[in-house]
Structure formats: C-alpha cells, structure tokens
Design a protein around this motif. Structure first.
Motif, PDB file in Angstrom:
ATOM      1  N   GLU A  31       0.818  -1.216   0.000  1.00  0.00           N
ATOM      2  CA  GLU A  31       0.000   0.000   0.000  1.00  0.00           C
ATOM      3  C   GLU A  31       0.849   1.264   0.000  1.00  0.00           C
ATOM      4  O   GLU A  31       0.509   2.246  -0.649  1.00  0.00           O
ATOM      5  N   SER A  63      -6.104   8.731  -8.151  1.00  0.00           N
ATOM      6  CA  SER A  63      -6.155   7.647  -7.167  1.00  0.00           C
ATOM      7  C   SER A  63      -7.462   6.868  -7.190  1.00  0.00           C
ATOM      8  O   SER A  63      -7.594   5.884  -6.463  1.00  0.00           O
ATOM      9  N   LYS A  64      -8.413   7.299  -8.010  1.00  0.00           N
ATOM     10  CA  LYS A  64      -9.701   6.603  -8.070  1.00  0.00           C
ATOM     11  C   LYS A  64      -9.625   5.401  -9.013  1.00  0.00           C
ATOM     12  O   LYS A  64      -9.064   5.513 -10.109  1.00  0.00           O
ATOM     13  N   PRO A  65     -10.232   4.269  -8.631  1.00  0.00           N
ATOM     14  CA  PRO A  65     -10.333   3.162  -9.586  1.00  0.00           C
ATOM     15  C   PRO A  65     -11.242   3.514 -10.752  1.00  0.00           C
ATOM     16  O   PRO A  65     -11.040   3.060 -11.870  1.00  0.00           O
ATOM     17  N   THR A  69     -16.994   4.132  -8.911  1.00  0.00           N
ATOM     18  CA  THR A  69     -16.926   3.083  -7.889  1.00  0.00           C
ATOM     19  C   THR A  69     -15.995   3.384  -6.729  1.00  0.00           C
ATOM     20  O   THR A  69     -15.797   2.520  -5.865  1.00  0.00           O
ATOM     21  N   TYR A  70     -15.422   4.600  -6.670  1.00  0.00           N
ATOM     22  CA  TYR A  70     -14.478   4.880  -5.588  1.00  0.00           C
ATOM     23  C   TYR A  70     -15.073   4.663  -4.196  1.00  0.00           C
ATOM     24  O   TYR A  70     -14.351   4.206  -3.292  1.00  0.00           O
ATOM     25  N   THR A  73     -14.522   0.962  -2.704  1.00  0.00           N
ATOM     26  CA  THR A  73     -13.199   0.344  -2.589  1.00  0.00           C
ATOM     27  C   THR A  73     -13.068  -0.403  -1.266  1.00  0.00           C
ATOM     28  O   THR A  73     -13.172   0.187  -0.190  1.00  0.00           O
ATOM     29  N   GLY A  74     -12.852  -1.717  -1.349  1.00  0.00           N
ATOM     30  CA  GLY A  74     -12.646  -2.521  -0.151  1.00  0.00           C
ATOM     31  C   GLY A  74     -13.902  -3.095   0.471  1.00  0.00           C
ATOM     32  O   GLY A  74     -13.808  -3.876   1.427  1.00  0.00           O
ATOM     33  N   TYR A 105     -20.344   3.984   2.533  1.00  0.00           N
ATOM     34  CA  TYR A 105     -19.197   4.302   1.692  1.00  0.00           C
ATOM     35  C   TYR A 105     -17.918   3.894   2.435  1.00  0.00           C
ATOM     36  O   TYR A 105     -17.727   4.263   3.600  1.00  0.00           O
ATOM     37  N   VAL A 107     -14.950   4.781   1.136  1.00  0.00           N
ATOM     38  CA  VAL A 107     -14.066   5.903   0.841  1.00  0.00           C
ATOM     39  C   VAL A 107     -14.934   7.114   0.539  1.00  0.00           C
ATOM     40  O   VAL A 107     -15.908   7.017  -0.225  1.00  0.00           O
TER      41      VAL A 107
END
Length: 354
Positions: A31, A63-65, A69-70, A73-74, A105, A107
């Motif tokens: 990371e 930094s957003k996928p 969909t940010y 994440t995870g 959320y 993120v």
C-alpha cells in the motif's frame, strides 16, 4: 471580466502510476508504494494544470479506480454481476451488485480533495458520484432483510456526507457526475427512470442550504470510455429540462461533441434556473485532434448568442479517463486540449466583455 473555465475531472494516469497499480493488484508492491505513486501523479497533475493557467484544478482522479466506484473500494458485500453499461462500440462496463446491507461508503471523496490541496496554489474542485448512479447497485429482485427503502435512506445519507465532507474541506465546487442521466432515457424513453434519478439526487441536494447549493454543480455527458459513448444517440432536448430541475448552482454540459449544439443551447436558455451558471463543453476528449484556441473561442461565442455572458463558463465535455484503465487518450493530449480550452475561453472573454 473573464469567463470561468474548469476541468471536469479525470486526467489519463501516467505510465508509472499504471504500472504501480498493476504491481499492487498482483501483490508485488504494498500500500505504501502504491500511495507514493498516486501522490506523485496527483502532484504532477496539479503542477501541469497550474502551469498552463488553469484557474481551478482537480486531482485528475489519479487515485480513483473509476469515477463511479471509488466509494466501494474494499467493501466485502458486493458481487461482480451488477448493472451493465453498454457502449456504442460494443464494449461494456459493469457495476457491482450489493448482496447485503447496510450500504456504507468505504471511501469519501474529501480524501482525494485533501491530497490535491496539499499541492495546489489555486482553488480545487472535487468530483463525486451522483447517488442515482449508485442506486443501480441494488438488485431488481431485492435483498433479504434490506428493503429498497432502507437502502435509499442509507444511500441518501452517505451521498450527503460525501458532498458535505468536500464542502467542509474547502472545495471550490463539488461536482456530481450524472452521466447516467442521458443513459436513463435510452433505457426508458418514457422518462420515468430519469425522473426517479432526478428525484433521488434532489433528495440529497435538498439537505443543503441555498448557499451550499451554489457550490454544488452537476455534470452530464453521454459517457466517455475507450473513445466511445453510451448515449450520444439520445437527443438532448429530452434530457435538459429534467436535468435543470436539480437543486444545483452550476451545470456542466457536454456540447463540443454534440451533433446539434444550437438546439441544446436553446433548451438551456429556456430552462436554466435563476442564479445558476452553465459551463459548456468546448473540447471533446474522444476526438484525438487537439482543438485550436480559435475553435474554442467560436464555440463560446455561439453559446453567448443564447445564454447571458454572466451565467456562462466553459469546461471539457467529459473527463479524459473516467476509468483508471482507459488509456485511449494520452496524458499529453489531455493537457494540450485543456490548454486550448483555457486560451480559447480567454479569447472569447476579450470579445464578449472587452
């Protein structure tokens, strides 16, 4: 008096960041190494935007996928077989499907805003995903012990927190990405789905004061991914009156790639809410050719024949790389187009305002 001009959001990621993302996904780096590559890309994005004279900058969504969909994440309670977004060239994007509640959320967008602010010397805007897009996470056949009403309550609260966090962190403006608006009319030409989307977004926006709403904008476009769109064939006049019912202070409207821009401008002039400003798209991220400043100027002057100059601004039609893996436009091309937007807007301002 000049004309305001702003980026929409995403900038193609540099090769070093794309390599770091691939290495992280494969488990070759951790990371910390990924975060360092992301910060370097954000710093370079902000620097290059400021060097070409952008009065407002973004983090370029480095930094957003993806723009959509940010927040997910995870998160664990997702399946990959969600709503499908078909593009005109035949490729598809697919949202995940929520498998259990509650929705939270993972993120929030103020994380990206603060990362950009560390490097910026001018105002920073922040793009967030519209709640209407994330409403598509909920499966048509429902979720046991998590009814649709409870999901929408949670989504409304999370979307409000996403926007409010950015406002509280000092965002110049918070921009809701509402690309699914035009797609809604393709999926449901009756307008029922679009009305549902507008109502849900207003359910969130109505939680903000008039002063706060003035710092919230809405972006619409026919999608832009891998040099293709998902709804350019839907006529704008069917969309714009509903879109302009949103309780926002700014509207960012794709126009450079629009087949009949004058028709769209006429509808904008007829329905633009009091005190709202419209930013018209003057550069087309899908077109590999870089527009000249003079072309941009002429597009602004054409818009000024329909719209009051004091309620007019410019933007790019769309983000240049809304999904992280979209490399169809080069980073250098994106910055060249942005430079033309800035210079062409200044040319138009001199003609319009002296």
């Amino acid at each position: 008096m000049g004309l305001p001009t702003e980026p929409i959001g995403s900038i193609p990621r540099p090769p070093e960041l794309l390599a770091a993302m691939a290495d992280h996904a494969a488990g070759r780096i951790g990371e910390d190494e990924l975060a360092a590559a992301q910060d370097s890309a954000v710093r370079d994005t902000v620097r290059r935007l400021e060097e070409i004279g952008s009065p407002v900058v973004t983090d370029g969504e480095q930094s957003k996928p993806s723009f959509a969909t940010y927040p997910l994440t995870g998160l664990a309670h997702l399946a990959p077989d969600g709503a499908v977004i078909p593009f005109a060239d035949g490729h598809q994007r697919r949202l995940p499907r929520l498998t259990s509640g509650p929705l939270r959320y993972a993120v929030h967008a103020d994380r990206y805003l603060r990362a950009a602010q560390r490097h910026a010397t001018v105002p920073v805007k922040q793009a967030v995903i519209a709640p209407s897009a994330l409403s598509l996470l909920y499966p048509p056949d429902g979720i046991d012990d998590y009814p649709l009403g409870a999901f929408l309550d949670d989504l409304t609260a999370e979307a409000e927190a996403d926007i409010r966090g950015c406002l509280d962190a000092g965002a110049h403006i918070v921009q809701l990405d509402f690309t699914e608006a035009r797609l809604a009319l393709k999926l449901d030409p009756s307008g029922g789905l679009l009305d549902q989307f507008v109502a849900l977004n207003n359910r969130v926006l109505e939680r903000f004061s008039a002063t706060e709403q003035a710092r919230i904008g809405v972006h619409t476009c026919p999608g832009g991914d891998q040099d293709s769109t998902h709804s350019l064939d839907v006529e704008y006049p069917a969309l714009l009156p509903a879109l302009l019912r949103l309780k926002a202070g700014a509207f960012y409207v794709q126009l450079a790639s629009e087949p009949e821009p004058d028709k769209a401008l006429g509808v904008l002039a007829d329905h633009l809410p009091d005190r709202a400003r419209v930013f018209i798209g003057v550069t087309d991220p899908i077109d590999p050719r870089v527009e000249t400043p003079e072309e941009v100027r002429d597009r602004v002057l054409a818009a000024a024949r329909h719209l009051p100059v004091d309620r007019l601004g410019t933007c790019d039609d769309c983000g240049f790389s809304p999904f992280a893996d979209d490399t169809s436009t080069s980073r250098d091309t994106a910055f060249a187009k942005i430079r033309s937007r800035i210079e062409g807007t200044a040319l138009a301002a001199r003609e319009l305002t002296g």
